[in-house]
Design an enzyme around this catalytic site. Structure first.
Site, PDB file in Angstrom:
ATOM      1  N   CYS A  92      -2.613  12.736  27.715  1.00  0.00           N
ATOM      2  CA  CYS A  92      -1.816  11.958  28.264  1.00  0.00           C
ATOM      3  C   CYS A  92      -2.336  11.371  29.239  1.00  0.00           C
ATOM      4  CB  CYS A  92      -0.636  12.574  28.847  1.00  0.00           C
ATOM      5  SG  CYS A  92       1.085  11.845  30.059  1.00  0.00           S
ATOM      6  N   HIS A 134       7.720  12.621  24.252  1.00  0.00           N
ATOM      7  CA  HIS A 134       6.639  12.282  25.261  1.00  0.00           C
ATOM      8  C   HIS A 134       6.859  11.283  26.613  1.00  0.00           C
ATOM      9  CE1 HIS A 134       2.249  12.806  26.788  1.00  0.00           C
ATOM     10  NE2 HIS A 134       2.579  12.183  27.433  1.00  0.00           N
ATOM     11  N   GLU A 135       7.135  10.505  26.047  1.00  0.00           N
ATOM     12  CA  GLU A 135       7.567   9.420  27.209  1.00  0.00           C
ATOM     13  C   GLU A 135       8.821   9.754  27.689  1.00  0.00           C
ATOM     14  OE1 GLU A 135       4.464   7.300  27.843  1.00  0.00           O
ATOM     15  OE2 GLU A 135       3.859   8.189  26.129  1.00  0.00           O
ATOM     16  N   HIS A 138       8.163  12.347  30.881  1.00  0.00           N
ATOM     17  CA  HIS A 138       8.196  11.406  32.371  1.00  0.00           C
ATOM     18  C   HIS A 138       9.092  10.913  33.008  1.00  0.00           C
ATOM     19  CE1 HIS A 138       3.491  11.488  31.978  1.00  0.00           C
ATOM     20  NE2 HIS A 138       3.712  10.978  30.415  1.00  0.00           N
TER      21      HIS A 138
END
Length: 169
Positions: A92, A134-135, A138
């Site tokens: 990342c 994953h995104e 955030h």
């Protein structure tokens, strides 16, 4: 990692198709492409909005990855399809120079809006599902190391993968 903005829940986007939103998306796309990334979330560039961009075509960092259409996903809702999980190595931009083995749902439905407020509703699997998870992490203040089950599978790229020139995602 360490910036408190990365640990906060991002705010939902309330207005679509605005010059400000399009400028943010252009900045995110430029940043992601300049780094050969698979995705980027607005909090990674200091903007606390529920906006993620992702997509993979012919990417030198992911030579074996299946293509993922370029997508702008706003105000996402993720729903696992089944309970099957798989572990995969992730890196990342917010955790530079490191990788970790992260469990993710193998199959996923994601819903949200595009930049014009039109609905998006896709069911995906594999690498596509991993990138979306994953995104979207955030956007709720989660960094991938928080999901690692065994910290023996987390470390610096050059220690885990000697001789490989890995960049951050």
């Amino acid at each position: 990692m360490g910036d408190p903005r990365l640990l906060e829940r991002a705010q939902p986007v309330e207005r679509f198709d605005t010059p400000e939103l399009h400028a943010l998306l252009a900045d995110m796309d430029d940043t992601m492409r300049a780094l050969d990334g698979a995705g980027l979330a607005a909090p990674q560039i200091g903007v606390s909005l529920q906006v993620a961009v992702f997509g993979v075509e012919a990417n030198p960092r992911y030579p074996d990855a299946e293509p993922i259409p370029h997508t702008v996903l706003i105000n996402p809702v993720l729903t696992p399809v089944g309970t099957e999980m798989e572990e995969g190595w992730e890196g990342c931009l917010s955790v530079p120079g490191m990788r970790g083995l992260v469990p993710r749902y193998r199959h996923l439905r994601y819903q949200g809006r595009d930049p014009y407020g039109r609905p998006i509703d896709r069911t995906v699997s594999g690498f596509h599902a991993r990138v979306v998870q994953h995104e979207c992490d955030h956007l709720v203040g989660i960094l991938y190391p928080m999901r690692i089950r065994d910290l023996r599978n987390f470390g610096f790229n050059e220690e885990l993968f000697p001789g490989q020139n890995l960049q951050d995602e």
